[in-house]
Design a protein around this motif. Sequence first.
Motif, mmCIF file in Angstrom:
data_model
loop_
_atom_site.group_PDB
_atom_site.id
_atom_site.type_symbol
_atom_site.label_atom_id
_atom_site.label_comp_id
_atom_site.label_asym_id
_atom_site.label_seq_id
_atom_site.Cartn_x
_atom_site.Cartn_y
_atom_site.Cartn_z
ATOM 1 N N GLU A 61 85.933 80.882 95.184
ATOM 2 C CA GLU A 61 84.697 80.112 95.082
ATOM 3 C C GLU A 61 84.817 78.788 95.826
ATOM 4 O O GLU A 61 83.869 78.336 96.475
ATOM 5 C CB GLU A 61 84.357 79.874 93.612
ATOM 6 N N GLN A 62 85.986 78.139 95.729
ATOM 7 C CA GLN A 62 86.185 76.879 96.426
ATOM 8 C C GLN A 62 86.144 77.064 97.946
ATOM 9 O O GLN A 62 85.568 76.241 98.668
ATOM 10 C CB GLN A 62 87.526 76.258 96.018
ATOM 11 N N GLU A 63 86.744 78.162 98.428
ATOM 12 C CA GLU A 63 86.693 78.443 99.855
ATOM 13 C C GLU A 63 85.257 78.675 100.312
ATOM 14 O O GLU A 63 84.854 78.223 101.390
ATOM 15 C CB GLU A 63 87.550 79.665 100.183
ATOM 16 N N GLY A 64 84.469 79.378 99.489
ATOM 17 C CA GLY A 64 83.067 79.618 99.829
ATOM 18 C C GLY A 64 82.273 78.330 99.887
ATOM 19 O O GLY A 64 81.446 78.133 100.785
ATOM 20 N N ILE A 65 82.534 77.424 98.949
ATOM 21 C CA ILE A 65 81.822 76.146 98.924
ATOM 22 C C ILE A 65 82.199 75.311 100.150
ATOM 23 O O ILE A 65 81.339 74.705 100.802
ATOM 24 C CB ILE A 65 82.131 75.378 97.624
ATOM 25 N N ARG A 66 83.493 75.279 100.466
ATOM 26 C CA ARG A 66 83.937 74.511 101.633
ATOM 27 C C ARG A 66 83.320 75.060 102.919
ATOM 28 O O ARG A 66 82.901 74.293 103.795
ATOM 29 C CB ARG A 66 85.457 74.565 101.734
ATOM 30 N N ARG A 67 83.265 76.376 103.028
ATOM 31 C CA ARG A 67 82.679 76.978 104.220
ATOM 32 C C ARG A 67 81.188 76.660 104.308
ATOM 33 O O ARG A 67 80.670 76.355 105.387
ATOM 34 C CB ARG A 67 82.900 78.484 104.198
ATOM 35 N N TYR A 68 80.510 76.687 103.164
ATOM 36 C CA TYR A 68 79.082 76.373 103.135
ATOM 37 C C TYR A 68 78.838 74.921 103.546
ATOM 38 O O TYR A 68 77.953 74.633 104.363
ATOM 39 C CB TYR A 68 78.531 76.626 101.728
ATOM 40 N N VAL A 69 79.639 74.006 102.998
ATOM 41 C CA VAL A 69 79.495 72.586 103.339
ATOM 42 C C VAL A 69 79.784 72.362 104.819
ATOM 43 O O VAL A 69 79.080 71.594 105.498
ATOM 44 C CB VAL A 69 80.432 71.724 102.468
ATOM 45 N N ALA A 70 80.819 73.030 105.341
ATOM 46 C CA ALA A 70 81.156 72.882 106.761
ATOM 47 C C ALA A 70 80.012 73.353 107.649
ATOM 48 O O ALA A 70 79.685 72.705 108.657
ATOM 49 C CB ALA A 70 82.428 73.661 107.078
ATOM 50 N N HIS A 71 79.374 74.484 107.260
ATOM 51 C CA HIS A 71 78.245 74.989 108.040
ATOM 52 C C HIS A 71 77.053 74.043 107.964
ATOM 53 O O HIS A 71 76.349 73.834 108.968
ATOM 54 C CB HIS A 71 77.855 76.387 107.566
ATOM 55 N N VAL A 72 76.807 73.474 106.797
ATOM 56 C CA VAL A 72 75.695 72.527 106.652
ATOM 57 C C VAL A 72 75.917 71.310 107.542
ATOM 58 O O VAL A 72 75.010 70.852 108.253
ATOM 59 C CB VAL A 72 75.530 72.100 105.176
ATOM 60 N N ILE A 73 77.134 70.767 107.517
ATOM 61 C CA ILE A 73 77.447 69.608 108.358
ATOM 62 C C ILE A 73 77.304 69.962 109.833
ATOM 63 O O ILE A 73 76.787 69.167 110.637
ATOM 64 C CB ILE A 73 78.869 69.097 108.047
#
Length: 282
Positions: free
Chosen positions: A3-15
Amino acid sequence: MVEQEGIRRYVAHVILWIGIAIVAFPVYIAIVASTQDNALIANGQMSLLPGGHFLEVYYQTIFVGTSGSTREPVGNMMLNSLVMALSIAVGKIAISIISAYAVVYFRFPFRMAIFWIIFITLMLPVEVRIYPTYKIVADLHMLDSYAGLALPLIASATATLLFRQFFLTVPDELLEASRIDGAGPLRFFWDTLLPLSRTNMAALFVILFILGWNQYLWPLLITTRDDMQTIQVGIRKMITTTDALTEWPVVMATAVLAMLPPVFVVVAMQKLFVRGLVETEK
């Protein structure tokens, strides 16, 4: 952890998308403005949606020009910029690779001293030596010419340094094998070093082409005729500071057209460019 990896990937894509939007929005505004009516832009009533003057504005920009400070068509300006950028890129690469080859593979007196003299010229950009360079070009009657635009800018200490560092990584066994096969210095350079330097040359070509295309100060100084000015100078002359109304759709269309050749070069040579940077770092 998943879940943490998914959140980090989502945040990276948003940025990443936010960064793309920040960079792309001015380009979008320029494209939209190039299709609008000049009166709307001057009155601050420009819409964020494309207008209906696309063909009219771009035809006038490429084939007619403005009715103000410069009446030269942008098509001719782009040709001047293209000739200048290609001459600078090809000239810098040709001179740099030959000089680096001489420094690495030939033993002559003061070899390293000459290399360091070349390297020290990095501290003397065109802006520092602008007057003597202009005086020489003027005395040689190269004002308002392609030779005057390109020749003073084709020497490159940076490219010479990069090629030298790459040649130092080439195994000595290749040189010995070439000698055994009866190959002379020119044959070794042409058949061995040039193919090995292909990706480095591609990476440098992209960088040097964009450098030549974006030149502003030097073309501004040595071009007095409208038919010899580059597109960077033309954009500045289109923006009037007098009481005359700037033709903003033409200015924006010119800015959009000025972006196309560098973008095309980067896209067309992207793989070789990235590979050349990686190999240069090694």
